[in-house]
Write a protein that holds these residues in place. Structure first.
Motif, PDB file in Angstrom:
ATOM      1  N   CYS A 185       0.828  -1.219   0.000  1.00  0.00           N
ATOM      2  CA  CYS A 185       0.000   0.000   0.000  1.00  0.00           C
ATOM      3  C   CYS A 185       0.857   1.261   0.000  1.00  0.00           C
ATOM      4  CB  CYS A 185      -0.937  -0.010   1.207  1.00  0.00           C
ATOM      5  SG  CYS A 185      -2.260  -1.232   1.084  1.00  0.00           S
ATOM      6  N   GLU A 189       0.626   3.834  -3.237  1.00  0.00           N
ATOM      7  CA  GLU A 189       0.107   5.198  -3.186  1.00  0.00           C
ATOM      8  C   GLU A 189       1.121   6.221  -3.712  1.00  0.00           C
ATOM      9  OE1 GLU A 189      -0.906   6.360   0.773  1.00  0.00           O
ATOM     10  OE2 GLU A 189       1.099   6.011   1.592  1.00  0.00           O
ATOM     11  N   PHE A 194      -2.370   3.260  -6.908  1.00  0.00           N
ATOM     12  CA  PHE A 194      -3.669   3.729  -6.423  1.00  0.00           C
ATOM     13  C   PHE A 194      -3.935   5.044  -7.153  1.00  0.00           C
ATOM     14  CE2 PHE A 194      -2.997   1.625  -2.004  1.00  0.00           C
ATOM     15  CZ  PHE A 194      -3.250   0.376  -2.564  1.00  0.00           C
ATOM     16  N   HIS A 198      -5.591   8.741  -4.773  1.00  0.00           N
ATOM     17  CA  HIS A 198      -6.108   8.136  -3.550  1.00  0.00           C
ATOM     18  C   HIS A 198      -4.936   7.686  -2.683  1.00  0.00           C
ATOM     19  CE1 HIS A 198      -9.975   8.575  -5.205  1.00  0.00           C
ATOM     20  NE2 HIS A 198      -9.932   7.549  -6.044  1.00  0.00           N
ATOM     21  N   PHE A 200      -3.545   5.888   0.600  1.00  0.00           N
ATOM     22  CA  PHE A 200      -3.798   4.957   1.699  1.00  0.00           C
ATOM     23  C   PHE A 200      -3.537   5.641   3.045  1.00  0.00           C
ATOM     24  CE2 PHE A 200      -1.896   1.903   4.701  1.00  0.00           C
ATOM     25  CZ  PHE A 200      -2.941   1.011   4.847  1.00  0.00           C
ATOM     26  N   MET A 226      -9.691  -4.074  -1.548  1.00  0.00           N
ATOM     27  CA  MET A 226      -8.656  -4.458  -2.502  1.00  0.00           C
ATOM     28  C   MET A 226      -8.742  -5.934  -2.876  1.00  0.00           C
ATOM     29  SD  MET A 226      -5.413  -2.312  -1.032  1.00  0.00           S
ATOM     30  CE  MET A 226      -5.721  -0.778  -0.153  1.00  0.00           C
ATOM     31  N   PHE A 245     -10.526   2.541  -3.875  1.00  0.00           N
ATOM     32  CA  PHE A 245      -9.251   1.831  -4.076  1.00  0.00           C
ATOM     33  C   PHE A 245      -9.448   0.665  -5.037  1.00  0.00           C
ATOM     34  CE2 PHE A 245      -8.460   4.305  -0.364  1.00  0.00           C
ATOM     35  CZ  PHE A 245      -7.100   4.592  -0.417  1.00  0.00           C
TER      36      PHE A 245
END
Length: 928
Positions: A185, A189, A194, A198, A200, A226, A245
């Motif tokens: 994640c 990001e 993402f 967006h 995380f 996810m 997401f």
């Protein structure tokens, strides 16, 4: 301090309010300086802090630091650079800061750091030499990976405080899997995986309570999203904040979405980790360090385990990458040849059966992608998707967390390569959802059938697994093949020597070697990987190369292991002779290794690499490389009970087994003789290893059977003899107890000289250019930490003191760590010496006398002092040089050019020596 501990200290310093007066001292503390050192610098007396700039702090041989008024940083750095004190103190670094801007320079290289003050921890790797960490450039520049590892470790430890059950064996996999999800994640990001901005981290920050009470629920919902395809989300009731997401799949977010509970501190750690720039992650470095986060035993050495890219390439380049690059050069702009090479590469499998967190696989993948990208460029197809599948980079790893990190590292490497060679837009368009195919097996490499991981064409040996990140332990699970491709086995397996293997590891080696040889218990653990690679190569089109301790190419392991490998039809295709590599520990910590390549279809030209003084490798093409990593035939050196050419017989020294009761210091001897003068006849000078090498004085009781009664009448001696008797009688060692019947003498007495003894230490530092040998009188008792030639002619000393002999010993004898471990039967008795005439012996005798006279001129200098390579006296060095010249002219009529040439001649002579009539060692080359 290791690198991660330093990063933590530096980060803590940057977070504190800036204190201009204290900063230099706090900076030095962060890099491991002791409080006493800082106190001396504060005192600023004499030469301790000899700065010529007001308010600056100068640490000799290290750094010159100055704080300044706002806006004066660049001018201050220039003043530090021009300062005569900087030059005089041989400072490596200069550093200036005003609390807003930070500038520094490494003076030798000219490399600079210029950043905001709060960002200087991002560059802490540049200053690792201040802590004695002198390592490869790639590690020093990987500040991000070390910072990320440090902060993930803090988060991991903090989470376990409030989630004790997650630290148990039953839930350890859940915790490790959770950490792998977080890493993905953070990376996703920052690299726009993402999409639409967006974040995380921002989502967690926004949607969770400041008291952290619902942090686990929010993260769990994000993970659930996810794992849920977009079309199914409404039915699944995915929260609006999570619905933004993407669907990731690939098993990374499948299974339980449960998340450990967060404390306020843990929540703060997570958000801070998310603020790092994860675009800088280097998967081939990061994986090695992060795997220690989840290992209780390794966490104490966090950040110290790393195999550098140059060292990995020492394995991969000669194994197959050099050949691919050569084919690329050969193809030029020939479109057909380029296409054929690309097709060949798409079928190559790289298999690491001890893959850890995937270093070797990641580097192999990145290097192959670079070659493929050049092919595509030459063919005008730069937008073409890669034809090199991740599933061709296969591994086995015993622990589940490193196995997960290996998969994740390869996924990240694939995305980074796509961005580099095809552009961000195409990379993002094709990245998600992840492929669920599984190519890293979690299991025991020495128990698994490697053919099930990389099955040869047409065997049909296939297994299946649920998904990418969930695989049962010890279960092969490759459900895809690669028809007609080459397989290259590589890696850095565990090294454990025979003494350090546990019962399970012994059992693993027995399963591999037990039916082949009775001597398998003496083998290093790494030998199992070599044997399995050779067995695998009998069924497939494969080559193999491993990093290994050099011990498997020395001493007793050679006749056990290598005949078995050679019988499979494999030969050594290339090798790097012994070299050291450093890790992230301070003080140049590292291990001495060799790299050995195996092939059952090796080319006629074999490449032998040896380290050079400048840290690079010198390569030589040879016709054959034997098991000692020496050019020559595949001969095995076997111990001989005695030399065959009239040389002196070398025996072990005498073994006391006395519990210390036989021995006296100089003071104790003096005290005894003052009280009992008659005791003098029972006390002799004793020479163990420390006494011989470091010149220490020690004495021992030496009592003949006929003198026992009279000796025992001396109270102190009688008491000591009684203590020896008790110690031996109560010994747990069965062979020691019978010696209680003669407690007045050493348990094992080999011999005592009538005139003199030539003494050789059993263990000697590898740093010495010559093997220490000494001449002792008949009154000295030689201890069992030494070997001795009793009453041997002095020309024997000239042989042992030669460069020829230490090169032979370093090759055919066992080593203790990196030091020479001498053997009389394997080192001295096998040492090939041409037939010596009386004239030659007389010349060698004079050489030995000259060496002894040169030593005597520097009395009372010890052997350790005289043979320190940096301090060796010129006349002693000249005496040894004359000895080498006389001896080497006996061998070939001139001086040898280098040690490689010395070894080639010695092995040639050994082959002739053991083949001549009457030899008791006429084993066929390669025989067990």
């Amino acid at each position: 301090m290791n690198a991660v501990e330093i990063e933590e200290a530096v980060s803590a310093l940057a977070e504190q309010p800036f204190d201009a007066e204290e900063f230099p001292y706090l900076f030095l503390l962060a890099f491991g300086n002791k409080d006493t050192t800082i106190k001396r610098l504060r005192a600023a007396k004499g030469s301790t802090n000899a700065s010529d700039i007001p308010g600056a702090v100068l640490q000799r041989n290290n750094i010159h630091i100055a704080t300044c008024q706002p806006g004066e940083v660049t001018r201050t750095l220039t003043a530090l650079r021009d300062s005569p004190a900087t030059s005089k103190a041989k400072a490596k670094f200069i550093l200036a800061t005003d609390g807003e801007t930070f500038e520094a320079e490494e003076l030798d290289t000219g490399e600079t750091v210029a950043c905001a003050y709060t960002d200087f921890p991002n560059h802490f790797g540049a200053f690792l030499p201040l802590a004695g960490i002198t390592t490869v450039k790639q590690i020093r520049e990987s500040s991000f990976d070390i910072r990320a590892t440090s902060k993930l470790n803090r988060l991991y430890v903090e989470l376990l405080k409030d989630n004790l059950d997650w630290g148990t064996a039953d839930r350890r996999h859940d915790m490790n899997h959770f950490m792998a999800r977080l890493i993905f994640c953070f990376f996703a990001e920052d690299t726009d995986i993402f999409q639409d901005g967006h974040s995380f981290t921002n989502t967690v920050d926004t949607m969770t309570e400041r008291d952290s009470s619902n942090t686990h629920e929010v993260i769990g919902e994000l993970f659930r999203a996810m794992n849920t395809p977009t079309a199914e989300r409404k039915k699944a009731g995915i929260a609006r904040y999570a619905d933004r997401f993407p669907y990731v799949n690939g098993g990374l977010f499948s299974g339980s979405p449960e998340v450990p509970r967060f404390s306020k501190i843990a929540r703060s750690y997570l958000i801070h980790i998310g603020t790092l720039d994860w675009t800088k992650i280097n998967p081939d470095i990061f994986g090695s360090m992060i795997q220690a986060v989840a290992d209780d035993e390794e966490r104490g050495a966090l950040g110290m385990h790393y195999t550098s890219v140059p060292n990995i390439l020492k394995v991969l380049n000669p194994l197959f990458l050099d050949d691919l690059r050569a084919r690329l050069d050969e193809a030029g702009d020939n479109a057909r040849m380029l296409l054929n090479l690309r097709k060949r590469m798409a079928r190559i499998r790289v298999f690491d059966p001890a893959c850890g967190s995937g270093n070797f696989l990641v580097i192999a993948y990145k290097e192959m992608r670079a070659i493929e990208a050049e092919i595509n460029r030459l063919r005008g197809e730069t937008d073409r998707p890669s034809e090199i599948p991740l599933t061709n980079f296969r591994g086995i790893e015993l622990r589940d967390f490193p196995a997960e990190i290996a998969r994740l590292a390869l996924i990240i490497a694939e995305f980074q390569c796509d961005v580099l060679y095809r552009g961000q837009k195409l990379a993002l368009a094709e990245f998600l959802p992840l492929n669920a195919e599984n190519w890293i097996t979690c299991g025991n490499a020495l128990r698994l059938d490697w053919l099930s991981i990389c099955p040869p064409t047409g065997t049909g040996v296939k297994y299946s697994a649920d998904d990418l990140f969930h695989s049962p332990l010890d279960q092969p699970h490759i459900d895809f093949e690669n028809e007609g491709g080459e397989t290259y086995i590589c890696g850095n397996p565990p090294y454990l020597g025979s003494t350090w293997q546990d019962e399970a590891q012994k059992g693993e080696l027995e399963s591999i070697f037990g039916h082949r040889t009775k001597s398998w218990k003496s083998l290093d653990y790494v030998a199992g990987w070599f044997m399995k690679a050779a067995d695998y190569g009998t069924k497939t089109n494969a080559g193999a190369a491993f990093v290994s301790t050099n011990s498997i190419c020395q001493g007793q392991q050679v006749p056990i292991l290598w005949p078995l490998i050679f019988r499979t039809g494999h030969e050594i295709s290339f090798a790097h002779t012994s070299f050291k590599w450093a890790n992230l520990a301070s003080n140049k910590a590292g291990v001495t290794v060799a790299i050995i390549g195996l092939s059952n279809h090796a080319s006629k030209a074999r490449r032998l690499y040896r380290p050079s003084d400048d840290g690079t490798s010198i390569v030589k093409e040879v016709e054959n490389i034997n098991a000692y990593l020496v050019p020559g035939s595949d001969i095995i050196i076997s111990p001989l009970s005695k030399p065959q050419d009239g040389r002196g017989l070398m025996e072990w020294g005498n073994k006391p087994t006395d519990g210390g009761n036989f021995f006296f210091t100089s003071d104790e001897r003096r005290e005894l003789l003052n009280k009992y003068p008659s005791a003098e006849k029972y006390i002799k000078r004793f020479l163990g290893a420390q006494e011989f090498i470091r010149g220490e004085s020690r004495y021992c009781l030496w009592i003949n059977d006929k003198d026992r009664i009279s000796a025992e009448e001396i109270p102190e001696i009688g008491k000591r003899i009684e203590a020896v008797s008790k110690m031996r009688a109560e010994s747990k060692a069965l062979e020691t107890r019978p010696a209680a019947n003669f407690p007045h003498r050493f348990r094992q007495i080999q011999s005592v000289a009538q005139k003199s003894s030539l003494v050789v230490a059993r263990v000697s530092s590898e740093n010495r250019y010559y093997l220490p040998i000494g001449l002792e009188g008949h009154d000295t008792i030689i201890g069992d930490r030494n070997f001795a030639l009793y009453d041997a002619q002095l020309w024997n000393m000239a042989l042992i003191a030669s460069r020829l002999h230490i090169v032979w010993i370093g090759t055919v004898c066992v080593r203790m760590r990196t030091d020479y471990s001498y053997s009389n039967t394997l080192g001295w008795n096998t040492f090939p010496v041409p037939k010596l005439t009386d004239k030659m012996k007389a010349d060698l005798t004079r050489c030995a006398e000259d060496i002894l006279l040169a030593r005597e001129a520097h009395f009372p200098a010890t052997i350790a002092e005289l043979y320190d390579p940096e301090e060796m006296p010129a006349d002693l060095r000249e005496a040894h040089d004359r000895n080498d010249e006389v001896l080497e002219r006996i061998y070939i009529g001139r001086r040898f050019r280098n040690d490689t040439e010395r070894l080639e001649k010695l092995f040639d002579l050994y082959t002739k020596m053991t083949a001549r009539p009457g030899s008791k060692n006429k084993k066929k080359a390669g025989a067990a």
